[in-house]
Motif scaffolding. Structure first.
Motif, short mmCIF file in Angstrom:
data_model
loop_
_atom_site.label_atom_id
_atom_site.label_comp_id
_atom_site.label_asym_id
_atom_site.label_seq_id
_atom_site.Cartn_x
_atom_site.Cartn_y
_atom_site.Cartn_z
N LEU A 210 -21.56 -27.60 -25.99
CA LEU A 210 -20.99 -27.05 -27.21
C LEU A 210 -19.58 -27.58 -27.45
O LEU A 210 -18.91 -28.05 -26.53
N ASP A 211 -19.12 -27.45 -28.71
CA ASP A 211 -17.73 -27.71 -29.03
C ASP A 211 -17.27 -26.72 -30.08
O ASP A 211 -18.08 -26.22 -30.88
N LEU A 212 -15.99 -26.42 -30.10
CA LEU A 212 -15.45 -25.43 -31.03
C LEU A 212 -15.49 -25.93 -32.47
O LEU A 212 -15.50 -25.13 -33.41
N ASP A 213 -15.53 -27.26 -32.65
CA ASP A 213 -15.56 -27.82 -33.99
C ASP A 213 -16.77 -27.33 -34.79
O ASP A 213 -16.69 -27.16 -36.01
N ALA A 270 -18.52 -23.72 -18.72
CA ALA A 270 -18.04 -25.07 -19.02
C ALA A 270 -16.92 -24.98 -20.04
O ALA A 270 -16.85 -24.01 -20.81
N PRO A 271 -16.03 -25.99 -20.07
CA PRO A 271 -14.98 -26.00 -21.10
C PRO A 271 -15.60 -26.06 -22.50
O PRO A 271 -16.74 -26.49 -22.68
N LEU A 272 -14.82 -25.61 -23.48
CA LEU A 272 -15.25 -25.67 -24.87
C LEU A 272 -14.32 -26.64 -25.60
O LEU A 272 -13.21 -26.27 -25.99
N PRO A 273 -14.75 -27.87 -25.79
CA PRO A 273 -13.86 -28.87 -26.41
C PRO A 273 -13.56 -28.54 -27.87
O PRO A 273 -14.36 -27.91 -28.57
N ASP A 278 -10.54 -30.77 -24.20
CA ASP A 278 -10.90 -29.51 -23.56
C ASP A 278 -9.74 -28.54 -23.70
O ASP A 278 -8.64 -28.79 -23.19
N ILE A 279 -9.97 -27.44 -24.41
CA ILE A 279 -8.87 -26.51 -24.65
C ILE A 279 -8.93 -25.34 -23.68
O ILE A 279 -7.92 -24.74 -23.33
#
Length: 280
Positions: A210-213, A270-273, A278-279
């Motif tokens: 996943l990503d925050l975008d 996992a990080p959420l880019p 990676d924020i």
């Protein structure tokens, strides 16, 4: 015993969060009875029951009188609904969930002589019966499938021509597109986007991808809808999705309020880019 026993459920058709009054009249004073609720959803059977005793007028009012036994005790107006369990003889772990929000739950309520355990009994003689409907989707609420850019979901718009508070509604990391909470929020005056984010259509299969975008894209899209009142929208989710809405509140200016249910206050697994970094 009276020859005319009346079971009344009011309203007989209602949204799932609307209280109903269940009364039985025409009993003998002090008569013991069992109230039984049962329903079938996608082939799975669920039921509940409670024991009552008629008052001096031969009446049982569920909102006023205590259950003396069964699946719950005490005064509980909606006890027959929230205490439902899967019926015996089925595989364990069934959950009562509404997948097709365009159809109601159909629940049969019956009154039986004495204090009996009705679980698994389909042909127990009844003194009175009545069927009720419980819906997530209110009258004239629009249900609009959404496939815009990467966004996959369903938009629920309340009736009327006004602009409504906007909400992004998600569930946990198992994925899919549950719509029942969004349908209910739409029925209560919120323009609600049921948003899938994992394990659905062509979206990522795993939360590690996943990503925050993606969630920013969803918030921007929702705010562009003519039915949505800005300048921000809310977000609600559970479990892994709860972690995501908390992160949205920190990093996305479009998010005005969040509700995180049963979620960690930090990002896990996992990080959420966000914007290729990676924020968290």
């Amino acid at each position: 015993m009276s020859e005319q026993i009346h079971l009344q459920v009011s309203p007989a058709k209602a949204l799932v969060d609307e209280p109903v009054d269940i009364t039985v009249e025409g009993l003998n004073p002090g008569q013991p009875v069992t109230l039984h609720a049962h329903q079938e959803e996608e082939g799975a059977r669920f039921q509940s029951y409670a024991h009552y005793r008629a008052d001096e007028k031969g009446r049982v009012a569920v909102a006023e009188q205590p259950s003396l036994g069964g699946l719950y005790t005490g005064v509980a107006q909606m006890g027959l609904f929230w205490s439902m369990q899967q019926s015996p003889g089925q595989r364990p772990g069934l959950r009562l969930r509404k997948r097709d929000v365009t159809t109601p739950f159909l629940i049969d309520i019956s009154v039986h002589e004495g204090h009996v355990d009705v679980m698994g009994q389909d042909k127990l003689p009844s003194l009175a019966t009545m069927s009720v409907e419980r819906r997530y989707l209110g009258k004239d609420v629009k249900r609009i499938p959404v496939r815009e850019g990467r966004i996959r979901g369903t938009l629920f718009v309340p009736p009327g021509s006004g602009r409504f508070p906007g909400v992004i509604d998600m569930f946990g990391g198992t994925g899919g597109l549950p719509e029942y909470r969004s349908a209910l929020l739409g029925s209560r005056g919120f323009a609600t986007l049921a948003l899938a984010y994992v394990n659905y259509d062509n979206l990522p299969k795993y939360v590690t991808d996943l990503d925050l975008d993606y969630f920013e894209e969803a918030a921007d899209w929702l705010l562009r809808q003519p039915c949505v009142q800005g300048p921000g929208v809310g977000a609600v989710s559970v479990s892994k999705g709860g972690e995501i809405v908390l992160t949205m509140a920190v990093y996305l200016k479009q998010i005005a309020a969040v509700v995180a249910i049963g979620a960690f206050a930090v990002t896990t697994v996992a990080p959420l880019p966000y914007k290729h970094k990676d924020i968290v």
